[in-house]
Write a protein that holds these residues in place. Sequence first.
Motif, PDB file in Angstrom:
ATOM      1  N   VAL A  86      19.092 -14.192  24.828  1.00  0.00           N
ATOM      2  CA  VAL A  86      19.853 -14.529  23.817  1.00  0.00           C
ATOM      3  C   VAL A  86      19.461 -15.003  22.824  1.00  0.00           C
ATOM      4  O   VAL A  86      19.831 -14.881  21.630  1.00  0.00           O
ATOM      5  N   VAL A  87      18.386 -16.080  22.950  1.00  0.00           N
ATOM      6  CA  VAL A  87      17.537 -16.843  21.946  1.00  0.00           C
ATOM      7  C   VAL A  87      16.956 -15.987  20.991  1.00  0.00           C
ATOM      8  O   VAL A  87      17.084 -16.126  19.824  1.00  0.00           O
ATOM      9  N   LEU A  88      16.115 -14.875  21.606  1.00  0.00           N
ATOM     10  CA  LEU A  88      15.462 -13.921  20.772  1.00  0.00           C
ATOM     11  C   LEU A  88      16.290 -12.993  19.766  1.00  0.00           C
ATOM     12  O   LEU A  88      16.047 -12.776  18.673  1.00  0.00           O
ATOM     13  N   ALA A  89      17.465 -12.559  20.446  1.00  0.00           N
ATOM     14  CA  ALA A  89      18.385 -11.609  19.884  1.00  0.00           C
ATOM     15  C   ALA A  89      18.918 -12.598  18.764  1.00  0.00           C
ATOM     16  O   ALA A  89      19.130 -12.217  17.507  1.00  0.00           O
ATOM     17  N   THR A  90      19.331 -13.721  18.930  1.00  0.00           N
ATOM     18  CA  THR A  90      19.927 -14.758  17.899  1.00  0.00           C
ATOM     19  C   THR A  90      18.910 -14.996  16.673  1.00  0.00           C
ATOM     20  O   THR A  90      19.587 -14.569  15.451  1.00  0.00           O
ATOM     21  N   LEU A  91      17.941 -15.154  17.277  1.00  0.00           N
ATOM     22  CA  LEU A  91      16.948 -15.424  15.950  1.00  0.00           C
ATOM     23  C   LEU A  91      16.522 -14.069  15.311  1.00  0.00           C
ATOM     24  O   LEU A  91      16.556 -14.072  13.930  1.00  0.00           O
ATOM     25  N   ALA A  92      16.541 -13.014  15.789  1.00  0.00           N
ATOM     26  CA  ALA A  92      16.218 -11.851  15.232  1.00  0.00           C
ATOM     27  C   ALA A  92      17.452 -11.312  14.015  1.00  0.00           C
ATOM     28  O   ALA A  92      17.115 -10.820  12.936  1.00  0.00           O
ATOM     29  N   GLY A  93      18.556 -11.747  14.643  1.00  0.00           N
ATOM     30  CA  GLY A  93      19.583 -11.484  13.740  1.00  0.00           C
ATOM     31  C   GLY A  93      19.790 -12.339  12.664  1.00  0.00           C
ATOM     32  O   GLY A  93      19.909 -11.905  11.501  1.00  0.00           O
ATOM     33  N   ALA A  94      19.257 -13.545  12.771  1.00  0.00           N
ATOM     34  CA  ALA A  94      19.402 -14.470  11.580  1.00  0.00           C
ATOM     35  C   ALA A  94      18.118 -13.756  10.687  1.00  0.00           C
ATOM     36  O   ALA A  94      18.287 -13.792   9.220  1.00  0.00           O
ATOM     37  N   VAL A  95      17.104 -13.612  11.183  1.00  0.00           N
ATOM     38  CA  VAL A  95      15.958 -13.075  10.329  1.00  0.00           C
ATOM     39  C   VAL A  95      16.184 -11.853   9.520  1.00  0.00           C
ATOM     40  O   VAL A  95      16.150 -11.456   8.230  1.00  0.00           O
ATOM     41  N   ALA A  96      16.893 -10.677  10.059  1.00  0.00           N
ATOM     42  CA  ALA A  96      17.318  -9.518   9.738  1.00  0.00           C
ATOM     43  C   ALA A  96      18.638  -9.750   8.942  1.00  0.00           C
ATOM     44  O   ALA A  96      18.434  -9.219   7.688  1.00  0.00           O
ATOM     45  N   TYR A  97      19.501 -10.854   9.030  1.00  0.00           N
ATOM     46  CA  TYR A  97      20.397 -10.962   7.883  1.00  0.00           C
ATOM     47  C   TYR A  97      19.908 -11.522   6.549  1.00  0.00           C
ATOM     48  O   TYR A  97      20.179 -11.267   5.497  1.00  0.00           O
TER      49      TYR A  97
END
Lengths: 105, 231
Positions: A86-97
Amino acid sequence: MRWEVLALALVVGAANWGFRYLPIRFGLGSGAEGGVLARFLAAVGPAAIATLFFASALPFVAAGAVLAPALGTAAVLAVWVWRRSVVLATLAGAVAYAGGFALSG
Amino acid sequence: MDAGQETFAAGLVTALPIGLGYFPIAFAFGVAATGAGLSGWEAAALSVIIYAGASQFLALALLTSGAALPVAAFTLIAMNLRHVLYGPALMKAAGAGAGKRHAWAWAWGLTDEVFGAALGEIARGKRFSEAGMFGLGLLPYAAWISGTVAGALAGGGALAGWPVLEAGLGFLLPALFLALLLSILTRPQVPVIVVAGLACVAGTLAVSSTTGILGGMVAGALAGVMRRARA
């Protein structure tokens, strides 16, 4: 500190502590799994999370942006499938956004 | 497979990625809280006393939208009701005789990610211990509080000169909810999620965001109860 902020924090915090500790203390959840309470408990969590996802995503949809939300969502999905974190997916989403925001800006 | 008992130090190591992930999200919360008009003390108090990321962001929205205190409390409590299931599931995985003498303290750290990590350690053969749970819970809690304080100290306007960073932090919340949704997604939950989403969107567009959130939660939960009752 405003009393309404402190009161809200104390009420919700006390409930959180109870939700996390009391089922362990009293061995709840070991009974019949088909009861109304068990069904309600099983459904309310997904319902709450789904509701909050849609509620938080609506402003992005309303703003009309496409690239950044699409990249962010795709990154969350991809990293979740890859790492189940959950943590990695959340951070990846923010970076990609943020990357999509920079590209479209 | 027996990989030994989880120690306090091993719990800290296991929790390191969670803490690293929590800090920037908490930083974003601190920035958002002060940007929404809360003081640094109020932002820190929410993180220390509530310690539930998604509901803290929602608390900001409810506080700033002027929602009545009982409505706000009900919404936030309903959102965290899923935590009721974590303790029993963890103790079941830990096996008969697992210690729970100090659960009144370590259970406070039983967030979504800590719960998942604890189950993962047991699945990898580590024996459950209360010391390990303290280690697993302490680091993320410290990261959450320190991240909030850092964000609050930076202030609501701290990111004004960094629009790309501000945009990324702004997307943390929907990204977190989507990731949480994926983490609990099972086929039986699909009708619950669909009904909750539809009710949320309809309520938000027709009345207000608070109505949409309450309506989505209630409609989704009822869909889950009724679907299983018919099954």
